[in-house]
Write an enzyme that holds these catalytic residues in place. Structure first.
Site, PDB file in Angstrom:
ATOM      1  N   GLY A  56       1.659  40.506 -15.588  1.00  0.00           N
ATOM      2  CA  GLY A  56       2.295  40.958 -14.441  1.00  0.00           C
ATOM      3  C   GLY A  56       3.714  40.265 -14.201  1.00  0.00           C
ATOM      4  N   GLU A 111       4.099  33.254 -12.215  1.00  0.00           N
ATOM      5  CA  GLU A 111       3.024  34.048 -11.560  1.00  0.00           C
ATOM      6  C   GLU A 111       3.824  35.342 -10.827  1.00  0.00           C
ATOM      7  OE1 GLU A 111       0.454  35.613 -11.997  1.00  0.00           O
ATOM      8  OE2 GLU A 111      -1.399  34.455 -11.921  1.00  0.00           O
ATOM      9  N   ASP A 115      -3.025  35.900  -5.269  1.00  0.00           N
ATOM     10  CA  ASP A 115      -4.080  36.610  -4.149  1.00  0.00           C
ATOM     11  C   ASP A 115      -4.993  35.767  -3.702  1.00  0.00           C
ATOM     12  OD1 ASP A 115      -5.628  38.557  -2.917  1.00  0.00           O
ATOM     13  OD2 ASP A 115      -5.518  40.063  -4.511  1.00  0.00           O
ATOM     14  N   LYS A 143       0.255  36.470  -1.259  1.00  0.00           N
ATOM     15  CA  LYS A 143      -0.346  37.126  -0.262  1.00  0.00           C
ATOM     16  C   LYS A 143      -1.001  36.144   1.154  1.00  0.00           C
ATOM     17  CE  LYS A 143      -1.617  40.891  -2.869  1.00  0.00           C
ATOM     18  NZ  LYS A 143      -2.728  41.998  -3.259  1.00  0.00           N
ATOM     19  N   PHE A 164      -2.659  45.767  -1.466  1.00  0.00           N
ATOM     20  CA  PHE A 164      -2.482  46.036  -2.972  1.00  0.00           C
ATOM     21  C   PHE A 164      -0.846  46.549  -2.956  1.00  0.00           C
ATOM     22  CE2 PHE A 164      -2.857  47.132  -7.202  1.00  0.00           C
ATOM     23  CZ  PHE A 164      -3.581  46.131  -7.738  1.00  0.00           C
ATOM     24  N   VAL A 165      -0.320  45.957  -3.752  1.00  0.00           N
ATOM     25  CA  VAL A 165       1.170  46.272  -3.946  1.00  0.00           C
ATOM     26  C   VAL A 165       1.321  46.468  -5.425  1.00  0.00           C
ATOM     27  CG1 VAL A 165       2.109  45.127  -2.004  1.00  0.00           C
ATOM     28  CG2 VAL A 165       2.038  43.918  -4.373  1.00  0.00           C
ATOM     29  N   ASP A 171       1.207  46.108 -11.490  1.00  0.00           N
ATOM     30  CA  ASP A 171       0.293  47.427 -11.991  1.00  0.00           C
ATOM     31  C   ASP A 171      -0.765  47.753 -11.074  1.00  0.00           C
ATOM     32  OD1 ASP A 171      -1.133  45.483 -13.280  1.00  0.00           O
ATOM     33  OD2 ASP A 171      -1.985  47.258 -14.321  1.00  0.00           O
TER      34      ASP A 171
HETATM   35  P1  IMP Z   1      -5.949  36.219  -7.884  1.00  0.00           P
HETATM   36  O1  IMP Z   1      -6.719  35.460  -8.862  1.00  0.00           O
HETATM   37  O2  IMP Z   1      -6.883  36.919  -6.953  1.00  0.00           O
HETATM   38  O3  IMP Z   1      -4.969  35.199  -7.179  1.00  0.00           O
HETATM   39  O4  IMP Z   1      -5.325  37.177  -8.576  1.00  0.00           O
HETATM   40  C1  IMP Z   1      -4.023  37.282  -9.450  1.00  0.00           C
HETATM   41  C2  IMP Z   1      -3.784  38.328 -10.388  1.00  0.00           C
HETATM   42  O5  IMP Z   1      -4.303  39.354  -9.707  1.00  0.00           O
HETATM   43  C3  IMP Z   1      -2.383  38.372 -10.416  1.00  0.00           C
HETATM   44  O6  IMP Z   1      -1.951  37.546 -11.475  1.00  0.00           O
HETATM   45  C4  IMP Z   1      -2.319  40.083 -10.345  1.00  0.00           C
HETATM   46  O7  IMP Z   1      -2.171  40.120 -11.886  1.00  0.00           O
HETATM   47  C5  IMP Z   1      -3.232  40.436  -9.984  1.00  0.00           C
HETATM   48  N1  IMP Z   1      -3.304  40.995  -8.545  1.00  0.00           N
HETATM   49  C6  IMP Z   1      -3.549  40.305  -7.348  1.00  0.00           C
HETATM   50  N2  IMP Z   1      -2.934  41.242  -6.312  1.00  0.00           N
HETATM   51  C7  IMP Z   1      -2.149  42.245  -7.004  1.00  0.00           C
HETATM   52  C8  IMP Z   1      -1.633  43.208  -6.170  1.00  0.00           C
HETATM   53  O8  IMP Z   1      -1.229  43.405  -5.120  1.00  0.00           O
HETATM   54  N3  IMP Z   1      -0.929  44.319  -7.184  1.00  0.00           N
HETATM   55  C9  IMP Z   1      -1.129  44.071  -8.563  1.00  0.00           C
HETATM   56  N4  IMP Z   1      -1.863  43.102  -9.052  1.00  0.00           N
HETATM   57  C10 IMP Z   1      -2.431  42.245  -8.086  1.00  0.00           C
HETATM   58 MG    MG Z   2      -2.103  40.631 -13.554  1.00  0.00          MG
END
Ligand code: IMP
Ligand code: MG
Length: 189
Positions: A56, A111, A115, A143, A164-165, A171
């Site tokens: 990402g 990063e 999320d 977020k 979700f974006v 992606d």
């Molecule tokens: P987390 O562990 O929930 O903070 O998620 C982090 C990872 O999930 C990010 O590095 C992204 O690769 C993926 N991710 C989280 N939200 C999104 C989104 O809205 N779109 C695309 N990928 C996301």
């Molecule tokens: Mg990712």
């Protein structure tokens, strides 16, 4: 964020699954320049090792390093936390580890989006155990209003709603990483 996106049009090949523009390409590039200037100032005496989180962060990383006017080093890790869905599984798996040594380095994790914060939390512990001189985070997107692990993030590009974006490296099932801005995803995941 209440900037004006009205001049920007979603590309037609993506329009059937893409909703509103969250961040236009112009907004991304001016904010990335600002982040680069901040990092240049803060790390003037200690050029960092930037650790990009694949896949990402690849687009953000490639623009960010060119906005930093210091002799930075670059490495990548690949982690998987999502599988092929749009919900965090909470399970983080290292798919590619770092090539670089971290002792005697100032490390800046790059990063795409924070999320739940689970991925970042895991990476911080994992990289912190290698005893870098310092360990900070630069996230393009953060977020809002998400129940998350407590986070101390030094650089944040944009705080966005919890939708979700996709785009600018982000992606859904490997698609839409090549959109120039960040958009709300409205299709089926
Ligand atoms: P987390 O562990 O929930 O903070 O998620 C982090 C990872 O999930 C990010 O590095 C992204 O690769 C993926 N991710 C989280 N939200 C999104 C989104 O809205 N779109 C695309 N990928 C996301
Ligand atoms: Mg990712």
């Amino acid at each position: 964020m209440t900037a004006d996106n009205s001049a920007h049009v979603v590309p037609s090949w993506a329009a059937h699954e893409i909703g509103e523009t969250i961040i236009s390409p112009d907004q991304v590039s001016s904010r990335v320049r600002e982040l680069g200037a901040d990092i240049t100032r803060d790390y003037a005496d200690n050029p960092p090792l930037l650790v990009g989180v694949l896949k990402g962060a690849m687009v953000f990383m490639s623009d960010l390093i060119r906005a930093i006017e210091l002799p930075v080093d670059v490495d990548f890790m690949a982690v998987s936390s999502y599988g092929a869905s749009t919900k965090s599984s909470g399970v983080v798996r290292i798919v590619k580890d770092l090539d670089a040594e971290l002792s005697n380095r100032h490390v800046l994790i790059v990063e795409d989006v924070v999320d739940t914060g689970l991925t970042l939390n895991y990476l911080r512990k994992y990289l912190g155990a290698r005893k870098p001189l310092s360990l900070e985070v630069c996230a393009l997107l953060f977020k809002e209003e998400i129940q998350r692990v407590e986070q101390d993030i030094r650089y944040i590009g944009f705080s966005i709603p919890a939708d979700f974006v996709v785009g600018y490296g982000l992606d859904v099932n490997e698609r839409y990483r090549n959109l120039g801005g960040v958009y709300k995803f409205t299709g089926e995941a």
